[in-house]
Scaffold this motif. Structure first.
Motif, PDB file in Angstrom:
ATOM      1  N   SER A 173      16.144  -2.952   0.019  1.00  0.00           N
ATOM      2  CA  SER A 173      16.102  -1.690  -0.237  1.00  0.00           C
ATOM      3  C   SER A 173      14.622  -1.332   0.148  1.00  0.00           C
ATOM      4  O   SER A 173      13.512  -2.068   0.173  1.00  0.00           O
ATOM      5  N   LEU A 174      14.543   0.030   0.212  1.00  0.00           N
ATOM      6  CA  LEU A 174      13.227   0.399   0.324  1.00  0.00           C
ATOM      7  C   LEU A 174      12.012   0.071  -0.815  1.00  0.00           C
ATOM      8  O   LEU A 174      11.090  -0.235  -0.478  1.00  0.00           O
ATOM      9  N   SER A 175      12.535   0.007  -2.159  1.00  0.00           N
ATOM     10  CA  SER A 175      11.859  -0.544  -3.170  1.00  0.00           C
ATOM     11  C   SER A 175      11.312  -1.691  -3.047  1.00  0.00           C
ATOM     12  O   SER A 175      10.155  -2.266  -3.400  1.00  0.00           O
ATOM     13  N   GLU A 176      12.372  -2.848  -2.517  1.00  0.00           N
ATOM     14  CA  GLU A 176      11.764  -4.164  -2.313  1.00  0.00           C
ATOM     15  C   GLU A 176      11.054  -4.330  -0.940  1.00  0.00           C
ATOM     16  O   GLU A 176      10.240  -4.974  -1.238  1.00  0.00           O
ATOM     17  N   GLN A 177      11.235  -3.387  -0.189  1.00  0.00           N
ATOM     18  CA  GLN A 177      10.276  -3.487   1.044  1.00  0.00           C
ATOM     19  C   GLN A 177       8.740  -3.039   0.550  1.00  0.00           C
ATOM     20  O   GLN A 177       7.974  -3.791   1.000  1.00  0.00           O
TER      21      GLN A 177
ATOM     22  N   LYS B 166       7.419  -5.863  -1.671  1.00  0.00           N
ATOM     23  CA  LYS B 166       6.664  -6.761  -0.661  1.00  0.00           C
ATOM     24  C   LYS B 166       5.386  -6.553   0.145  1.00  0.00           C
ATOM     25  O   LYS B 166       4.522  -7.359   0.372  1.00  0.00           O
ATOM     26  N   ALA B 167       5.452  -5.191   0.393  1.00  0.00           N
ATOM     27  CA  ALA B 167       4.199  -4.654   1.324  1.00  0.00           C
ATOM     28  C   ALA B 167       2.998  -4.796   0.315  1.00  0.00           C
ATOM     29  O   ALA B 167       1.726  -5.033   0.552  1.00  0.00           O
ATOM     30  N   ALA B 168       3.379  -4.337  -1.126  1.00  0.00           N
ATOM     31  CA  ALA B 168       2.064  -4.306  -1.826  1.00  0.00           C
ATOM     32  C   ALA B 168       1.568  -5.842  -2.173  1.00  0.00           C
ATOM     33  O   ALA B 168       0.348  -5.906  -2.479  1.00  0.00           O
ATOM     34  N   LYS B 169       2.490  -6.695  -2.080  1.00  0.00           N
ATOM     35  CA  LYS B 169       1.877  -7.973  -2.293  1.00  0.00           C
ATOM     36  C   LYS B 169       1.222  -8.481  -1.023  1.00  0.00           C
ATOM     37  O   LYS B 169       0.417  -9.301  -1.050  1.00  0.00           O
TER      38      LYS B 169
ATOM     39  N   GLU C 160      -6.718   4.928   2.791  1.00  0.00           N
ATOM     40  CA  GLU C 160      -5.229   5.405   3.448  1.00  0.00           C
ATOM     41  C   GLU C 160      -3.979   4.515   2.736  1.00  0.00           C
ATOM     42  O   GLU C 160      -3.086   5.057   2.311  1.00  0.00           O
ATOM     43  N   ILE C 161      -4.516   3.336   2.451  1.00  0.00           N
ATOM     44  CA  ILE C 161      -3.229   2.457   1.727  1.00  0.00           C
ATOM     45  C   ILE C 161      -3.419   2.937   0.335  1.00  0.00           C
ATOM     46  O   ILE C 161      -2.383   3.198  -0.422  1.00  0.00           O
ATOM     47  N   TYR C 162      -4.510   3.246  -0.307  1.00  0.00           N
ATOM     48  CA  TYR C 162      -4.666   3.666  -1.506  1.00  0.00           C
ATOM     49  C   TYR C 162      -4.030   5.011  -1.962  1.00  0.00           C
ATOM     50  O   TYR C 162      -3.048   5.020  -2.617  1.00  0.00           O
ATOM     51  N   GLY C 163      -4.180   6.080  -0.990  1.00  0.00           N
ATOM     52  CA  GLY C 163      -3.536   7.040  -1.125  1.00  0.00           C
ATOM     53  C   GLY C 163      -2.134   7.147  -1.080  1.00  0.00           C
ATOM     54  O   GLY C 163      -1.416   7.757  -1.750  1.00  0.00           O
ATOM     55  N   LEU C 164      -1.661   6.292  -0.220  1.00  0.00           N
ATOM     56  CA  LEU C 164      -0.273   6.163   0.041  1.00  0.00           C
ATOM     57  C   LEU C 164       0.409   5.486  -1.124  1.00  0.00           C
ATOM     58  O   LEU C 164       1.560   5.980  -1.635  1.00  0.00           O
ATOM     59  N   TYR C 165      -0.164   4.449  -1.613  1.00  0.00           N
ATOM     60  CA  TYR C 165       0.275   3.749  -2.758  1.00  0.00           C
ATOM     61  C   TYR C 165       0.685   4.732  -3.994  1.00  0.00           C
ATOM     62  O   TYR C 165       1.499   4.662  -4.614  1.00  0.00           O
ATOM     63  N   LYS C 166      -0.667   5.482  -4.272  1.00  0.00           N
ATOM     64  CA  LYS C 166      -0.750   6.437  -5.366  1.00  0.00           C
ATOM     65  C   LYS C 166       0.438   7.381  -5.273  1.00  0.00           C
ATOM     66  O   LYS C 166       0.985   7.935  -6.224  1.00  0.00           O
ATOM     67  N   GLN C 167       0.507   7.730  -4.212  1.00  0.00           N
ATOM     68  CA  GLN C 167       1.692   9.203  -3.824  1.00  0.00           C
ATOM     69  C   GLN C 167       2.934   8.332  -4.191  1.00  0.00           C
ATOM     70  O   GLN C 167       3.886   9.002  -4.672  1.00  0.00           O
TER      71      GLN C 167
ATOM     72  N   LYS D 278       7.712   4.549   2.622  1.00  0.00           N
ATOM     73  CA  LYS D 278       7.736   4.309   4.268  1.00  0.00           C
ATOM     74  C   LYS D 278       6.366   4.317   4.953  1.00  0.00           C
ATOM     75  O   LYS D 278       6.163   3.380   5.640  1.00  0.00           O
ATOM     76  N   ALA D 279       5.675   5.055   4.891  1.00  0.00           N
ATOM     77  CA  ALA D 279       4.341   5.112   5.503  1.00  0.00           C
ATOM     78  C   ALA D 279       3.461   3.856   4.838  1.00  0.00           C
ATOM     79  O   ALA D 279       2.701   3.204   5.949  1.00  0.00           O
ATOM     80  N   TYR D 280       3.516   3.536   3.514  1.00  0.00           N
ATOM     81  CA  TYR D 280       2.862   2.464   3.185  1.00  0.00           C
ATOM     82  C   TYR D 280       3.125   1.178   3.898  1.00  0.00           C
ATOM     83  O   TYR D 280       2.165   0.439   4.179  1.00  0.00           O
ATOM     84  N   ILE D 281       4.439   0.882   3.857  1.00  0.00           N
ATOM     85  CA  ILE D 281       5.184  -0.119   4.362  1.00  0.00           C
ATOM     86  C   ILE D 281       4.744  -0.259   5.924  1.00  0.00           C
ATOM     87  O   ILE D 281       4.155  -1.455   6.327  1.00  0.00           O
ATOM     88  N   ALA D 282       4.641   0.812   6.640  1.00  0.00           N
ATOM     89  CA  ALA D 282       4.279   0.710   8.162  1.00  0.00           C
ATOM     90  C   ALA D 282       2.781   0.526   8.111  1.00  0.00           C
ATOM     91  O   ALA D 282       2.501  -0.320   9.134  1.00  0.00           O
ATOM     92  N   LYS D 283       2.398   1.103   7.150  1.00  0.00           N
ATOM     93  CA  LYS D 283       0.491   0.763   7.612  1.00  0.00           C
ATOM     94  C   LYS D 283       0.248  -0.679   7.029  1.00  0.00           C
ATOM     95  O   LYS D 283      -0.629  -1.194   7.976  1.00  0.00           O
ATOM     96  N   VAL D 284       1.004  -1.370   6.180  1.00  0.00           N
ATOM     97  CA  VAL D 284       0.676  -2.545   5.825  1.00  0.00           C
ATOM     98  C   VAL D 284       0.903  -3.459   6.705  1.00  0.00           C
ATOM     99  O   VAL D 284       0.581  -4.364   7.180  1.00  0.00           O
ATOM    100  N   GLU D 285       2.117  -3.136   7.622  1.00  0.00           N
ATOM    101  CA  GLU D 285       2.811  -4.072   8.530  1.00  0.00           C
ATOM    102  C   GLU D 285       1.795  -4.092   9.682  1.00  0.00           C
ATOM    103  O   GLU D 285       1.583  -5.071  10.462  1.00  0.00           O
TER     104      GLU D 285
END
Length: 89
Positions: A2-6, A9-12, A28-35, A73-80
């Motif tokens: 699921s999106l939440s699981e992804q 995982k990205a947060a880890k 960028e990561i911080y802003g996306l995470y907070k949003q 979704k943007a956070y996941i893409a950035k971390v990847e």
């Protein structure tokens, strides 16, 4: 997955990058995470003597209006992308 699981995982994964990303990427990561976790910025901008706080606030406030799912979704893409370029431990 699921999106939440992804997102979880990205947060880890972001904590397991081989090296610290450049400041712009960190903001960028911080802003996306907070949003993604809180939604639109709901605090006052920090004072002039708190430069780090101001940068972080600006990064988060710049995501105003983005849905939490879009931010995830943007956070996941950035971390990847960072994991692909920097690598994971």
């Amino acid at each position: 997955m699921s999106l939440s699981e992804q997102f979880d995982k990205a947060a880890k994964d972001v904590n397991n990058l081989k090296e610290t990303p450049p400041q712009d990427d960190l903001l960028e990561i911080y802003g996306l995470y907070k949003q993604a976790t809180t939604g639109d910025c709901c605090t006052d901008r920090p004072g002039i003597f708190d430069q780090k706080g101001r940068y972080k606030w600006d990064a988060w406030s710049g995501k105003k209006g983005m849905s939490q799912d879009e931010a995830k979704k943007a956070y996941i893409a950035k971390v990847e992308a960072l994991a692909a370029s920097i690598g994971l431990k």
